[in-house]
Design a protein around this motif. Structure first.
Motif, PDB file in Angstrom:
ATOM      1  N   ASN A  21       0.831  -1.108   0.067  1.00 61.68           N
ATOM      2  CA  ASN A  21      -0.046  -0.188   0.128  1.00 61.68           C
ATOM      3  C   ASN A  21       0.453   0.834  -0.263  1.00 61.68           C
ATOM      4  O   ASN A  21       2.016   1.279   1.054  1.00 61.68           O
ATOM      5  CB  ASN A  21      -0.586   0.444   1.301  1.00 61.68           C
ATOM      6  CG  ASN A  21      -1.638  -1.608   1.611  1.00 61.68           C
ATOM      7  OD1 ASN A  21      -2.851  -1.251   0.940  1.00 61.68           O
ATOM      8  ND2 ASN A  21      -2.109  -1.735   2.290  1.00 61.68           N
TER       9      ASN A  21
ATOM     10  N   HIS B 145      -7.859   1.522  -5.204  1.00 61.21           N
ATOM     11  CA  HIS B 145      -6.645  -0.167  -5.134  1.00 61.21           C
ATOM     12  C   HIS B 145      -6.277   0.282  -6.498  1.00 61.21           C
ATOM     13  O   HIS B 145      -6.863   0.488  -7.743  1.00 61.21           O
ATOM     14  CB  HIS B 145      -7.875  -0.425  -4.662  1.00 61.21           C
ATOM     15  CG  HIS B 145      -8.837  -1.367  -5.899  1.00 61.21           C
ATOM     16  ND1 HIS B 145      -8.257  -1.973  -7.038  1.00 61.21           N
ATOM     17  CD2 HIS B 145     -10.110  -1.489  -5.944  1.00 61.21           C
ATOM     18  CE1 HIS B 145      -9.975  -2.086  -7.647  1.00 61.21           C
ATOM     19  NE2 HIS B 145     -10.694  -1.176  -7.302  1.00 61.21           N
TER      20      HIS B 145
ATOM     21  N   SER C 190      -4.175   0.986  -1.941  1.00 59.79           N
ATOM     22  CA  SER C 190      -4.264  -0.247  -1.463  1.00 59.79           C
ATOM     23  C   SER C 190      -3.801  -1.654  -3.001  1.00 59.79           C
ATOM     24  O   SER C 190      -3.864  -1.587  -4.378  1.00 59.79           O
ATOM     25  CB  SER C 190      -5.416  -0.678  -1.583  1.00 59.79           C
ATOM     26  OG  SER C 190      -5.647  -1.234  -2.007  1.00 59.79           O
TER      27      SER C 190
ATOM     28  N   GLU D  85      -7.284  -5.741  -3.611  1.00 60.18           N
ATOM     29  CA  GLU D  85      -8.858  -4.993  -2.716  1.00 60.18           C
ATOM     30  C   GLU D  85      -9.632  -5.916  -3.892  1.00 60.18           C
ATOM     31  O   GLU D  85     -10.991  -6.830  -3.369  1.00 60.18           O
ATOM     32  CB  GLU D  85      -9.595  -3.850  -3.868  1.00 60.18           C
ATOM     33  CG  GLU D  85     -10.773  -3.301  -3.334  1.00 60.18           C
ATOM     34  CD  GLU D  85     -11.462  -3.386  -4.472  1.00 60.18           C
ATOM     35  OE1 GLU D  85     -13.402  -3.610  -4.623  1.00 60.18           O
ATOM     36  OE2 GLU D  85     -11.466  -4.231  -5.672  1.00 60.18           O
TER      37      GLU D  85
ATOM     38  N   CYS E  90     -10.915  -6.944  -0.175  1.00 61.68           N
ATOM     39  CA  CYS E  90     -10.341  -6.416   0.217  1.00 61.68           C
ATOM     40  C   CYS E  90      -8.966  -6.389   1.089  1.00 61.68           C
ATOM     41  O   CYS E  90      -9.783  -6.004   2.568  1.00 61.68           O
ATOM     42  CB  CYS E  90     -11.543  -5.465   1.002  1.00 61.68           C
ATOM     43  SG  CYS E  90     -12.558  -4.895   0.235  1.00 61.68           S
TER      44      CYS E  90
ATOM     45  N   VAL F 217      -5.539  -3.563   2.201  1.00 59.49           N
ATOM     46  CA  VAL F 217      -5.389  -2.406   2.514  1.00 59.49           C
ATOM     47  C   VAL F 217      -5.796  -2.618   3.731  1.00 59.49           C
ATOM     48  O   VAL F 217      -5.883  -1.295   5.225  1.00 59.49           O
ATOM     49  CB  VAL F 217      -6.591  -1.632   2.099  1.00 59.49           C
ATOM     50  CG1 VAL F 217      -8.104  -2.228   2.676  1.00 59.49           C
ATOM     51  CG2 VAL F 217      -6.941  -0.157   2.510  1.00 59.49           C
TER      52      VAL F 217
ATOM     53  N   GLU G  67     -13.739  -0.832  -0.580  1.00 59.19           N
ATOM     54  CA  GLU G  67     -12.872  -0.966   1.659  1.00 59.19           C
ATOM     55  C   GLU G  67     -13.782   0.485   1.888  1.00 59.19           C
ATOM     56  O   GLU G  67     -13.390   0.249   2.950  1.00 59.19           O
ATOM     57  CB  GLU G  67     -11.422  -0.037   0.546  1.00 59.19           C
ATOM     58  CG  GLU G  67     -11.231  -1.072   0.361  1.00 59.19           C
ATOM     59  CD  GLU G  67      -9.661  -0.710  -0.981  1.00 59.19           C
ATOM     60  OE1 GLU G  67      -8.492  -2.063  -0.956  1.00 59.19           O
ATOM     61  OE2 GLU G  67      -9.339   0.064  -1.103  1.00 59.19           O
TER      62      GLU G  67
END
Length: 384
Positions: free
Chosen positions: A52, A70, A131, A134, A138, A141, A333
């Protein structure tokens, strides 16, 4: 500086399918930010194959706004693309490539907008978050969310740029994905009562899921802000059996719950476990004591429903120019950020009607609308 189209061309060239590393894209973004004088922090996975990215500009301290997207995309395998998926192509006002809509278009617009945020001092911090993973629940993240949760300088509002045709969105359902493994006992099919047919017991479990789904669909439970307006349950995968003349000892199926924010999808799993333990396992073990039913969670994320009167919703209405709020059927997210105390809303260029499909595209008009939306945000965040 590069505009959003040029930056999108760079981002699309990276194959960031969830099974692949996203580090080449992250390094590219980090270098771009450094060229603007913006420092960034990377939060790696355990294998250090993905990361991330978190950056911020403006004054120190808590509060402010986070722009989040993402980096990963879904696979192109088996899809009938007529254009190269990892090379930007333009036709009749549309930009084609994997991730153009979901959601590298938004990331490109955010990066292109940063010089505007840097032109004058900001009265609030601006955070940028990118991120990984995802698309597979998800997953990536969460480490970023935990760092933000523990930070005294976490943002107050998160704007997630998932594709909504630049419509303001306040909510989506949560999701729970589960796997059930049924272990029975094999025998010759001529002596079927001497075995434990794993497929038949799996079918009973799936039937029970159907009954749970019917109860969730009761009109008294509806929330008309969502489509469909109730929590849903469905079985998507099943496998079992070796041959027709063998009573199958193994069967596996995967199911999911798409739950309204007010519903707890874990209750569906708990009810199914209780049914298995009370109704099915005693019958199975009466024939073979080694019979078993195992449940395992594949992935989950919470739903999101931000109040229309909240600061986050009012900011989104200001940026979009209206309060015609809606919800989306897909997940984001956002629920994870919201649980960490960061009020979250959703708005971004492109449509999920094009996401996950061959010849995915975002229109130049949608990118221009997003550029203007970010310019309004920059103006709102500047010192008077």
């Amino acid at each position: 500086m590069l505009d959003s189209r040029a930056l999108l061309e760079k981002l699309i060239a990276f194959d960031t399918t969830s099974r692949e590393s996203n580090l080449a894209l992250i390094d590219c973004v980090r270098d771009y930010l450094a060229g603007l004088g913006i420092a960034s922090v990377l939060i790696f996975n355990d294998e250090r194959t993905k990361a991330n990215l978190h950056a911020r500009v403006g004054p120190p301290g808590p509060g402010g706004v986070m722009l989040s997207g993402h980096s990963d995309v879904v696979p192109v395998d088996g899809q009938a693309w007529t254009l190269p998926p990892f090379q930007l192509s333009e036709r009749e006002g549309r930009l084609y490539g994997r991730g153009t809509a979901d959601m590298k278009g938004f990331i490109a617009c955010v990066l292109a907008s940063l010089p505007r945020f840097l032109e004058q001092p900001l009265r609030l911090p601006l955070h940028i978050a990118i991120s990984y993973d995802e698309e597979v629940g998800c997953l990536g993240v969460r480490s970023l969310v935990e760092q933000l949760r523990a930070s005294p300088d976490r943002p107050a509002i998160c704007l997630i740029g998932e594709p909504t045709d630049m419509r303001p969105v306040l909510g989506h359902k949560g999701k729970l994905a589960m796997r059930c493994d049924v272990h029975g006992a094999a025998c010759h099919s001529a002596y079927a009562p001497l075995g434990v047919n794993a497929i038949e017991y799996a079918a009973r479990l799936i039937g029970q899921l159907g009954e749970i789904g019917q109860r969730l669909a009761d009109p008294d439970r509806h929330d008309e802000r969502f489509d469909p307006p109730y929590s849903t349950v469905q079985t998507g995968l099943i496998q079992g059996g070796r041959a027709l003349n063998i009573v199958p000892a193994e069967c596996r199926f995967d199911f999911e719950v798409r739950a309204l924010p007010a519903d707890d999808p874990q209750q569906v799993a708990s009810e199914l476990r209780a049914y298995a333990e009370a109704e099915l396992l005693p019958r199975m073990r009466a024939v073979d004591p080694h019979s078993a039913i195992h449940f395992s969670e594949l992935s989950s994320y919470p739903g999101l429903l931000t109040e229309p009167g909240s600061d986050a919703a009012r900011l989104l209405a200001l940026l979009c120019g209206h309060e015609d709020f809606s919800t989306v059927a897909f997940g984001t997210e956002g629920g994870l950020f919201d649980e960490a105390g960061i009020a979250t809303v959703i708005c971004g260029p492109g449509s999920m009607d094009q996401g996950h499909k061959p010849d995915e595209f975002v229109s130049l008009e949608q990118l221009a609308q997003c550029d203007a939306w970010l310019a309004r945000l920059a103006g709102w965040m500047r010192l008077a």
